[in-house]
Design a protein around this motif. Sequence first.
Motif, PDB file in Angstrom:
ATOM      1  N   ARG A  45     -34.672 -10.667 -15.389  1.00  0.00           N
ATOM      2  CA  ARG A  45     -34.934 -10.757 -16.826  1.00  0.00           C
ATOM      3  C   ARG A  45     -36.080 -11.721 -17.097  1.00  0.00           C
ATOM      4  N   ARG A  46     -36.919 -11.315 -18.051  1.00  0.00           N
ATOM      5  CA  ARG A  46     -38.175 -12.039 -18.302  1.00  0.00           C
ATOM      6  C   ARG A  46     -38.044 -13.150 -19.323  1.00  0.00           C
ATOM      7  N   ALA A  62     -29.371 -15.622 -19.484  1.00  0.00           N
ATOM      8  CA  ALA A  62     -29.849 -14.463 -20.247  1.00  0.00           C
ATOM      9  C   ALA A  62     -28.837 -13.965 -21.261  1.00  0.00           C
ATOM     10  N   ASP A  72     -33.304  -9.319 -22.873  1.00  0.00           N
ATOM     11  CA  ASP A  72     -33.944  -8.400 -21.915  1.00  0.00           C
ATOM     12  C   ASP A  72     -32.895  -7.511 -21.251  1.00  0.00           C
ATOM     13  N   GLN A 129     -27.435 -10.624 -25.661  1.00  0.00           N
ATOM     14  CA  GLN A 129     -28.034 -10.326 -24.352  1.00  0.00           C
ATOM     15  C   GLN A 129     -29.552 -10.275 -24.501  1.00  0.00           C
ATOM     16  N   ILE A 134     -39.289  -6.000 -24.378  1.00  0.00           N
ATOM     17  CA  ILE A 134     -38.168  -6.879 -24.066  1.00  0.00           C
ATOM     18  C   ILE A 134     -37.094  -6.618 -25.118  1.00  0.00           C
ATOM     19  N   ARG A 181     -30.006  -8.686 -14.137  1.00  0.00           N
ATOM     20  CA  ARG A 181     -29.870 -10.092 -14.523  1.00  0.00           C
ATOM     21  C   ARG A 181     -30.870 -10.991 -13.795  1.00  0.00           C
ATOM     22  N   LYS A 228     -33.191  -4.935 -18.099  1.00  0.00           N
ATOM     23  CA  LYS A 228     -33.537  -5.414 -16.773  1.00  0.00           C
ATOM     24  C   LYS A 228     -32.296  -5.958 -16.069  1.00  0.00           C
TER      25      LYS A 228
END
Length: 639
Positions: free
Chosen positions: A264-265, A274, A256, A254, A310, A261, A259
């Motif tokens: 996510r960065r 992600a 990030d 998984q 992150i 879904r 955060k």
Amino acid sequence: MSHPYSVGSSITKGGNYHLLPRVAKTCPRALHLPSSTAPNLAHLVHRRHDLLVGAPLYMESRVDRKLAEVGRVYLFLQPKGLQALSSPTLVLTGTQVYGRFGSAIAPLGDLNRDGYNDVAVAAPYGGPSGQGQVLIFLGQSEGLSPRPSQVLDSPFPTGSGFGFSLRGSVDIDDNGYPDLIVGAYGASKVAVYRAQPVVMATVQLMVQDSLNPTLKNCVLEQTKTPVSCFNVQMCVGATGHNIPQKLHLKAELQLDLQKPRQARRVLLLASRQASLTLSLDLGGRNKPICHTIKAFLRDEADFRDKLSPIVLSLNVSLPPEETGVAPAVVLHGVTHVQEQTRIILDCGEDNLCVPQLQLTATAGDSPLLIGADNVLELKVNASNDGEGAYEAELAVHLPPGAHYIRAFSNVKGFERLVCTQKKENESRLALCELGNPMKKDTRIGITMLVSVEILEEAGDSVSFQLQIRSKNSQNPNSEAVLLPVAVRAEAAVELRGNSFPASLVVAAEEVDKEQDGLDSWVSRVEHTYELHNNGPGTVNGLSLIIHLPGQSQPSDLLYILDVQPKGGLLCSTQPPPKVDRRLTTPSPSSIRRIHHDRDRREASPQGSKQTEQQDPVLVVRRLSGLQLGPLEEGGRQGQ
């Protein structure tokens, strides 16, 4: 329920065992169970015998001062040297009344291969409906874990006494792991739990410490967009005694994780997702399996949070068999690991941004008027003399009755600010984005338009609280600015009137004074007066005084015959309406304005003075407390 048990009814001492069984069938987790024919509890560190003492009839005092029979187990660890046992190192107390916790105790060896032996404790009348339970406690450096790692519930009916006797360390199926037999005297049966192989997993996750958003070293295949990418390496290994040659594990990555879904960065370069799930075959391998994949950092315009780390996570588990049954092995060891990276910020060598946010604010010179549709213009100057302020925003706490309309700035390309209005601590709050980051030496001039209504209870002023806020960990906010704005009550009252007839010629000396009654010789004149409130405020306690010419020497000229008020007005005359011609001209009289208390801010007429007048006077008063209320904005009253 009575049984011949007392303190010391079950006693177990230690020996040296190192076994890794797992109980199957009704046990969902691993158990490692040596035989109770050699009732020893090995403490592998100093290899000395330790002592467990069961007290199944122990009673503890509850909050209501009543005693509850719950049972107890005492653990005595051998001290170093030639010292006698003294106080117990650990006390385990049962949780169910009359469960007889501690009736039977059995050492289990090292269940999780951590170097410390574990133990099973029976409560033959505990569990659901008193059917009986066996609880597993893991060993540790301080003795035993205070909470059970596994609970075996009775497969027999109530009253079976499940767990009344325990025997372990018997390898019934010859798989290299000892099994467990639990006796249930009330059912005249025993339950056999066969142990299964234990797989010890190892998991590693590796990622670089920081991500540089300006380094575009990859290209998205679908859009040909340059992106900043990085490698993620994950390794999974498995060891154990007598584990199957075919061993499949499921690994889930998984990105990030902290955060949602959609926010996510970082994403996987190949799939732009992600998460990733891999099926790994580890059977017969002595070395871990490693995989390296590429991920990329999304464009900075696509997310706001650039400060928080992150977090990446890797979790390993046993997939279900194709038949849907549970796997034939038990997974222990390190099955979950997390690592983190961060986005490189323009914050100097320490990568710690410390902003210096400053704020000044003014409001328009004109006061807010009660009853008006006020649109207030707030002028704000925001600046940052320090390092970058991330997720910087202007926060304006609005007073009751105020609503955000729009805001704009003097920065080219940034004229229309993105603002939202929400509630915070029961007050309205307008939030406007100022940049992410709001860089060093930034200067922004902001104009915010706010509507303000319902000011009757506001008092002399209302206040706006303004502040610049950011998500930085050091010095994140500016000083709060409290901006008061004056509130006034004003109303434009207009008097209109007409006369019918508009003009009249009277020859008083030609009138026959001997005629009876006034109506036969007096010409009627009708005056209509209209009182208008053009606002914006409400008027209360208003008086209208009308003076009429009463004499034309040497004869009488005008008399008030009748008054017809409308719209809730209260009228009075001085003197009263004339009904007989022979009445003399009234003596001088004083007119005095009536004052009334006002509970809310309203416009009031300036102070009146006493008036002396010989002519007839009509006094029209608009009193508080009338059914129609005070003279409202736009209202009209007349007579």
